[in-house]
Design an enzyme around this catalytic site. Structure first.
Site, PDB file in Angstrom:
ATOM      1  N   GLY A 165      -8.349 -25.901   0.896  1.00 37.03           N
ATOM      2  CA  GLY A 165      -8.697 -24.532   1.239  1.00 37.03           C
ATOM      3  C   GLY A 165      -7.729 -23.951   2.257  1.00 37.03           C
ATOM      4  O   GLY A 165      -6.546 -24.319   2.321  1.00 37.03           O
ATOM      5  N   SER A 166      -8.232 -23.074   3.094  1.00 35.86           N
ATOM      6  CA  SER A 166      -7.375 -22.197   3.896  1.00 35.86           C
ATOM      7  C   SER A 166      -6.582 -22.880   4.995  1.00 35.86           C
ATOM      8  O   SER A 166      -5.694 -22.256   5.577  1.00 35.86           O
ATOM      9  CB  SER A 166      -8.222 -21.073   4.497  1.00 35.86           C
ATOM     10  OG  SER A 166      -8.687 -20.212   3.482  1.00 35.86           O
ATOM     11  N   VAL A 167      -6.868 -24.145   5.317  1.00 41.65           N
ATOM     12  CA  VAL A 167      -6.019 -24.809   6.311  1.00 41.65           C
ATOM     13  C   VAL A 167      -4.566 -24.849   5.834  1.00 41.65           C
ATOM     14  O   VAL A 167      -3.635 -24.841   6.647  1.00 41.65           O
ATOM     15  CB  VAL A 167      -6.510 -26.242   6.633  1.00 41.65           C
ATOM     16  CG1 VAL A 167      -7.828 -26.211   7.358  1.00 41.65           C
ATOM     17  CG2 VAL A 167      -6.588 -27.089   5.393  1.00 41.65           C
ATOM     18  N   ILE A 168      -4.368 -24.861   4.500  1.00 33.21           N
ATOM     19  CA  ILE A 168      -3.018 -24.901   3.950  1.00 33.21           C
ATOM     20  C   ILE A 168      -2.230 -23.644   4.297  1.00 33.21           C
ATOM     21  O   ILE A 168      -0.987 -23.659   4.337  1.00 33.21           O
ATOM     22  CB  ILE A 168      -3.091 -25.085   2.416  1.00 33.21           C
ATOM     23  CG1 ILE A 168      -3.466 -26.521   2.084  1.00 33.21           C
ATOM     24  CG2 ILE A 168      -1.781 -24.714   1.742  1.00 33.21           C
ATOM     25  CD1 ILE A 168      -2.390 -27.534   2.406  1.00 33.21           C
ATOM     26  N   LYS A 169      -2.917 -22.544   4.558  1.00 31.93           N
ATOM     27  CA  LYS A 169      -2.210 -21.300   4.867  1.00 31.93           C
ATOM     28  C   LYS A 169      -1.268 -21.462   6.053  1.00 31.93           C
ATOM     29  O   LYS A 169      -0.196 -20.851   6.093  1.00 31.93           O
ATOM     30  CB  LYS A 169      -3.218 -20.175   5.136  1.00 31.93           C
ATOM     31  CG  LYS A 169      -3.997 -19.754   3.900  1.00 31.93           C
ATOM     32  CD  LYS A 169      -5.112 -18.782   4.233  1.00 31.93           C
ATOM     33  CE  LYS A 169      -5.891 -18.409   2.973  1.00 31.93           C
ATOM     34  NZ  LYS A 169      -7.105 -17.613   3.255  1.00 31.93           N
TER      35      LYS A 169
END
Length: 465
Positions: A165-169
């Protein structure tokens, strides 16, 4: 302010003393027929005695240590290091007993409160790559393993793969800053819904219709991520993700999973977009800790180490100025977004949350989610990197609701253990974040100019604007 800070600090001491038992249990030395397993400070976690194999700390680090059967090691390090242990060779782990106990306690309490299926925490020393804690739930007592089931034995932090999820951003933005393809202050049109690559990308958190790059992180905007990556060659992002360690093996004693990262020639515009915000690829919590530690460690990847005897392997992934810019931006993301959920008053951290639907039977479930947080602290001079993953919470499943407070509570124990005083640096303001962007723009321009001059007059620009 100092009185409040002092009270906040002293309030952590009971928890610290409660955990102090983790470093105390000892077993009298005996002549070994099987080598012992110890924590970094010498505390025994597995030892041979005349009564058989004993595990003095009970469930602590059980999923890492494993257990012994009649014919040798059956799980964990007892199995993978069976030959060495059977020859009487003892093994020392990098785990810190107090941090391990704190991580296990905080994780267990949170998972039980939200009735989640499983979870894991990794705490990594920023400088050395030492794994200071590897906590898993469910767990078991290796001294009574016969009454448990295999699902309790899994070292989920090392082998369970999930869409982050958004941690990859944060990794995506860092990669684009490294390539001079964006800057923290660059502005993008970001409606709440955007038709893209044959579908519609939606945002959940309300935000302005125009966002700067750092604000795309602040509001965790999927639409904003499509703006950032729409003209980026797939190979560029794939190469960056691999440099962070995604899709690659982590060499440690014991089994580890590689996660999945498709080859760039298989990416479509839609898969590239979804990968940029953490769907369509998978990682382990161990991989995520090592990847986020690149940002904390001024751009250098350090391979995780579970034994101090493992060689220290490093590689540069980001320029130091890019990594430090990301440290400041991720500090701003927390302080301007979920400050009370991710950090204690007076103690600053950097990080990013994530929430992702879990694919079940080939379809994304509307009921099962992974809740994640990846971060580092202290923000002003990182020392620890911590990653949290919880799967299948029945309530409070958002990363900001569940994973971030787990991170906060673990940092509380570590700060107490170290006797850390509150920082005097005030939280960054939006204006200061803008100045970070302007500084990064100027640094990128200088770097590009120097590269062009070094390449010669016919080479042209190394990177576009």
């Amino acid at each position: 302010m100092w009185t409040a800070a002092f009270l906040a600090f002293t309030s952590l001491l009971p928890a610290f003393f409660k955990l102090s038992w983790a470093g105390e249990p000892r077993v009298n030395a005996v002549t070994p027929t099987r080598g012992a397993i110890r924590l970094m400070d010498g505390t025994l976690v597995a030892v041979h005695t005349p009564q058989g194999r004993q595990y003095p700390l009970g469930p602590m680090a059980a999923n890492v240590v494993g257990f012994l059967g009649a014919d040798g090691g059956l799980e964990g390090l007892e199995r993978t290091l069976n030959a060495e242990l059977a020859q009487g060779k003892s093994q020392t782990l990098t785990l810190n007993g107090t941090i391990q106990a704190a991580a296990e306690q905080v994780l267990e309490e949170a998972v039980k409160r939200v009735e989640a299926a499983s979870g894991s925490v990794v705490v990594m020393d920023r400088h050395t790559g030492h794994l200071l804690a590897v906590a898993n739930w469910p767990t078991f007592d290796p001294g009574a393993w016969a009454g448990t089931v295999p699902a309790q034995w899994r070292n989920r932090a090392f082998v369970d793969e999930y869409e982050p999820g958004s941690v990859i951003k944060a990794l995506t933005v860092a990669a684009l800053l490294e390539e001079n393809l964006t800057s923290p202050a660059q502005v993008y049109e970001t409606p709440m819904r955007r038709p893209y690559a044959g579908t519609v990308i939606n945002d959940l958190v309300p935000h302005p219709s125009v966002l700067r790059t750092w604000e795309i992180l602040r509001y965790s905007s999927n639409v904003g991520m499509t703006r950032l990556i729409e003209n980026v060659p797939p190979m560029t992002l794939h190469r960056a993700f691999q440099a962070f360690g995604l899709g690659l093996a982590v060499e440690l004693p014991g089994p580890t999973a590689n996660g999945s990262l498709a080859a760039p020639d298989r990416w479509t515009p839609l898969t590239q977009a979804t990968m940029s915000f953490g769907q369509g690829l998978s990682v382990t919590n161990l991989q995520m800790a090592a990847a986020f530690n690149v940002i904390a460690n001024d751009g250098v990847y350090i391979a995780p180490r579970l034994s101090p005897d493992q060689p220290r392997r490093t590689r540069r992934v980001l320029r130091p100025d890019v990594a430090r810019t990301m440290q400041r931006l991720l500090h701003a993301v927390i302080d301007e977004g979920i400050q009370s959920r991710a950090e204690l008053p007076g103690y600053h951290v950097g990080g990013k949350t994530g929430t992702a639907q879990v694919a079940i039977g080939g379809r994304y479930s509307s009921e099962v989610f992974t809740s994640t947080f990846a971060g580092f602290f202290p923000a002003e001079q990182p020392r620890y990197t911590v990653t949290v993953m919880v799967r299948g919470a029945k309530r409070e499943y958002q990363g900001s609701q569940l994973a971030a407070p787990i991170f906060r509570d673990i940092t509380a124990y570590i700060l107490s253990m170290n006797g850390a005083l509150p920082a005097l640096i005030p939280p960054p303001t939006t204006h200061e974040a803008d100045e970070v962007g302007a500084q990064s723009d100027r640094a990128a321009e200088r770097s590009a100019r120097a590269s062009r001059e070094a390449a010669g007059p016919e080479a042209g620009p190394v990177h576009g604007p």
